[in-house]
Scaffold this motif. Structure first.
Motif, mmCIF file in Angstrom:
data_model
loop_
_atom_site.group_PDB
_atom_site.id
_atom_site.type_symbol
_atom_site.label_atom_id
_atom_site.label_comp_id
_atom_site.label_asym_id
_atom_site.label_seq_id
_atom_site.Cartn_x
_atom_site.Cartn_y
_atom_site.Cartn_z
ATOM 1 N N SER A 100 -11.973 -6.030 -1.236
ATOM 2 C CA SER A 100 -12.515 -5.143 -1.896
ATOM 3 C C SER A 100 -13.943 -4.740 -2.440
ATOM 4 N N CYS A 101 -14.179 -6.161 -2.589
ATOM 5 C CA CYS A 101 -15.699 -5.639 -3.644
ATOM 6 C C CYS A 101 -15.574 -6.748 -3.804
ATOM 7 N N ILE A 102 -17.232 -7.625 -3.742
ATOM 8 C CA ILE A 102 -17.228 -9.159 -4.160
ATOM 9 C C ILE A 102 -18.763 -8.653 -5.209
ATOM 10 N N GLY A 103 -18.680 -9.257 -5.655
ATOM 11 C CA GLY A 103 -19.154 -9.351 -8.016
ATOM 12 C C GLY A 103 -18.375 -8.603 -8.587
ATOM 13 N N GLU A 104 -19.036 -8.168 -9.655
ATOM 14 C CA GLU A 104 -17.957 -7.746 -11.421
ATOM 15 C C GLU A 104 -17.170 -5.920 -10.501
ATOM 16 N N TRP A 105 -16.291 -6.100 -10.993
ATOM 17 C CA TRP A 105 -16.089 -4.933 -10.465
ATOM 18 C C TRP A 105 -16.825 -3.434 -10.883
ATOM 19 N N ALA A 106 -17.244 -3.816 -11.931
ATOM 20 C CA ALA A 106 -17.907 -2.154 -12.926
ATOM 21 C C ALA A 106 -19.328 -2.459 -12.200
ATOM 22 N N GLU A 107 -19.006 -3.059 -11.642
ATOM 23 C CA GLU A 107 -21.007 -3.693 -10.440
ATOM 24 C C GLU A 107 -21.382 -4.202 -9.981
ATOM 25 N N PRO A 108 -20.193 -3.718 -8.231
ATOM 26 C CA PRO A 108 -20.610 -5.148 -7.478
ATOM 27 C C PRO A 108 -21.580 -4.512 -6.820
ATOM 28 N N ARG A 109 -22.265 -6.411 -6.378
ATOM 29 C CA ARG A 109 -22.867 -6.635 -5.128
ATOM 30 C C ARG A 109 -22.466 -5.691 -4.340
ATOM 31 N N ARG A 110 -21.599 -6.341 -3.387
ATOM 32 C CA ARG A 110 -21.671 -5.520 -2.242
ATOM 33 C C ARG A 110 -19.423 -4.524 -2.533
ATOM 34 N N GLN A 111 -19.648 -3.566 -1.435
ATOM 35 C CA GLN A 111 -18.169 -3.164 -1.294
ATOM 36 C C GLN A 111 -17.824 -3.197 0.063
ATOM 37 N N LEU A 112 -16.129 -3.207 -0.037
ATOM 38 C CA LEU A 112 -15.865 -3.983 1.570
ATOM 39 C C LEU A 112 -14.762 -3.141 1.319
ATOM 40 N N LEU A 113 -13.437 -2.980 1.725
ATOM 41 C CA LEU A 113 -12.938 -2.099 2.466
ATOM 42 C C LEU A 113 -11.791 -1.435 1.920
ATOM 43 N N GLY A 114 -11.820 -1.836 0.819
ATOM 44 C CA GLY A 114 -10.964 -1.246 -0.604
ATOM 45 C C GLY A 114 -9.823 -2.437 -0.504
ATOM 46 N N VAL A 115 -9.059 -2.185 -1.498
ATOM 47 C CA VAL A 115 -7.405 -2.471 -1.852
ATOM 48 C C VAL A 115 -6.571 -2.513 -0.741
ATOM 49 N N ARG A 116 -6.540 -0.587 -0.515
ATOM 50 C CA ARG A 116 -5.983 -0.686 0.882
ATOM 51 C C ARG A 116 -4.618 -1.145 0.542
ATOM 52 N N GLY A 117 -3.454 -1.300 1.352
ATOM 53 C CA GLY A 117 -1.606 -1.604 1.847
ATOM 54 C C GLY A 117 -1.626 -3.119 0.968
ATOM 55 N N ALA A 118 -2.555 -3.715 0.368
ATOM 56 C CA ALA A 118 -2.896 -5.547 0.241
ATOM 57 C C ALA A 118 -1.408 -6.107 -1.031
ATOM 58 N N PRO A 119 -1.274 -4.860 -1.950
ATOM 59 C CA PRO A 119 -0.014 -5.191 -3.304
ATOM 60 C C PRO A 119 1.390 -4.555 -2.048
ATOM 61 N N VAL A 120 1.186 -3.850 -1.144
ATOM 62 C CA VAL A 120 2.430 -3.475 -0.452
ATOM 63 C C VAL A 120 2.997 -4.607 -0.129
ATOM 64 N N ASN A 121 1.999 -5.324 0.799
ATOM 65 C CA ASN A 121 2.669 -6.139 2.329
ATOM 66 C C ASN A 121 2.694 -7.089 1.649
ATOM 67 N N THR A 122 1.731 -7.902 0.635
ATOM 68 C CA THR A 122 2.389 -8.704 -0.293
ATOM 69 C C THR A 122 2.931 -9.140 -0.937
ATOM 70 N N LEU A 123 3.832 -7.963 -1.666
ATOM 71 C CA LEU A 123 5.310 -7.894 -1.862
ATOM 72 C C LEU A 123 6.614 -6.914 -1.460
ATOM 73 N N ASN A 124 6.284 -7.022 -0.555
ATOM 74 C CA ASN A 124 7.034 -6.756 0.309
ATOM 75 C C ASN A 124 7.455 -7.986 1.655
ATOM 76 N N HIS A 125 7.103 -7.948 2.040
ATOM 77 C CA HIS A 125 7.276 -9.153 3.269
ATOM 78 C C HIS A 125 6.230 -10.361 3.627
ATOM 79 N N PRO A 126 6.821 -11.366 4.320
ATOM 80 C CA PRO A 126 5.418 -12.149 4.590
ATOM 81 C C PRO A 126 4.319 -11.708 5.096
ATOM 82 N N THR A 127 3.648 -12.378 4.541
ATOM 83 C CA THR A 127 2.028 -12.099 5.026
ATOM 84 C C THR A 127 1.419 -13.568 5.991
ATOM 85 N N SER A 128 0.277 -13.714 5.987
ATOM 86 C CA SER A 128 -0.545 -14.568 6.501
ATOM 87 C C SER A 128 -2.064 -13.870 6.803
#
Length: 251
Positions: A100-128
């Motif tokens: 999602s981001c690099i640095g503090e959430w309130a003022e990140p140094r770099r924006q990445l993809l975003g959280v997207r489906g990562a929480p659902v993935n890791t809580l529902n099926h195998p993830t690598s």
């Protein structure tokens, strides 16, 4: 056929994530994981389902086998019938992943993809996870934001996280798992030409290192033929991970 390159060992390590998986949806993200999934489908995991990344099921050649509308895709995800191999901007010792981001959430140094489906993935099926450039910037003591859920956080909510499973982390240096008493990251294998000292130097925390670390398994002659002549004749794998076998260390 000549010896395997570093990229080809990475392909093998990614393919092994789907060994024995049965009829599930393989969702590889990135060139080398995609080559690995197609190799697994062609060899030891013939029941894998592959997609074109949109709405079609395809075979290892890309030939359309069926239709996979988004609602059915979500049914596979939430029903545990999927094994995704995602990337990571950061990953920590317990497998918490940040895209999602690099640095503090309130003022990140770099924006990445975003959280997207990562929480659902890791809580529902195998993830690598696949990380083509192993470094201290990626393998960190603590991620700046949790997107994919790691073992320490999953342990706080055992009912919600009862299907949580991080199968493996593959990088251009080796393969890692969480087969330790506290479910922290362990060095499972080194790619040939890599040393334990290199891994430690490139990791921002101390992974568990067994007394005798094996090498990532050798690809068979047939696997090399399939990789080089059938699945990836254009050599995209080598552009993602340049060959460094035999260089004797250094990052």
């Amino acid at each position: 056929m000549s010896g395997a390159s570093r990229a080809e060992y990475c392909v093998i390590a990614c393919a092994e994530a789907w060994r024995g998986a049965g009829e599930i949806l393989a969702s590889p993200m990135g060139p080398i994981p995609s080559i690995g999934a197609r190799l697994a489908r062609r060899t030891f995991a013939p029941d894998l389902l592959l997609t074109d990344g949109e709405a079609m099921l395809v075979d290892a050649d890309g030939t359309v086998e069926g239709w996979l509308p988004y609602r059915q895709h979500l049914e596979l995800v939430t029903g545990g019938r999927r094994h995704v191999m995602m990337g990571a901007g950061q990953i920590d010792r317990f497998g918490n992943q940040n895209i999602s981001c690099i640095g503090e959430w309130a003022e990140p140094r770099r924006q990445l993809l975003g959280v997207r489906g990562a929480p659902v993935n890791t809580l529902n099926h195998p993830t690598s996870y696949w990380i083509p450039r192993h470094s201290r910037r990626v393998f960190v003591e603590r991620v700046d934001m949790v997107c994919g859920v790691g073992y320490d956080r999953a342990a706080r909510h055992p009912v919600t996280a009862r299907f949580h499973h991080i199968a493996r982390v593959v990088s251009d240096l080796g393969v890692f798992d969480f087969d330790t008493p506290d479910r922290s990251m362990r060095l499972a294998s080194l790619h040939p030409g890599v040393t334990v000292a290199e891994v430690r130097q490139a990791t921002g925390f101390e992974p568990t290192v067994p007394d005798d670390v094996p090498y990532t398994r050798e690809p068979t002659t047939e696997e090399l033929r399939l990789i080089r002549e059938v699945i990836d004749p254009d050599g995209t794998r080598e552009r993602e991970v340049p060959d460094r076998v035999g260089e004797g260390g250094g990052l």
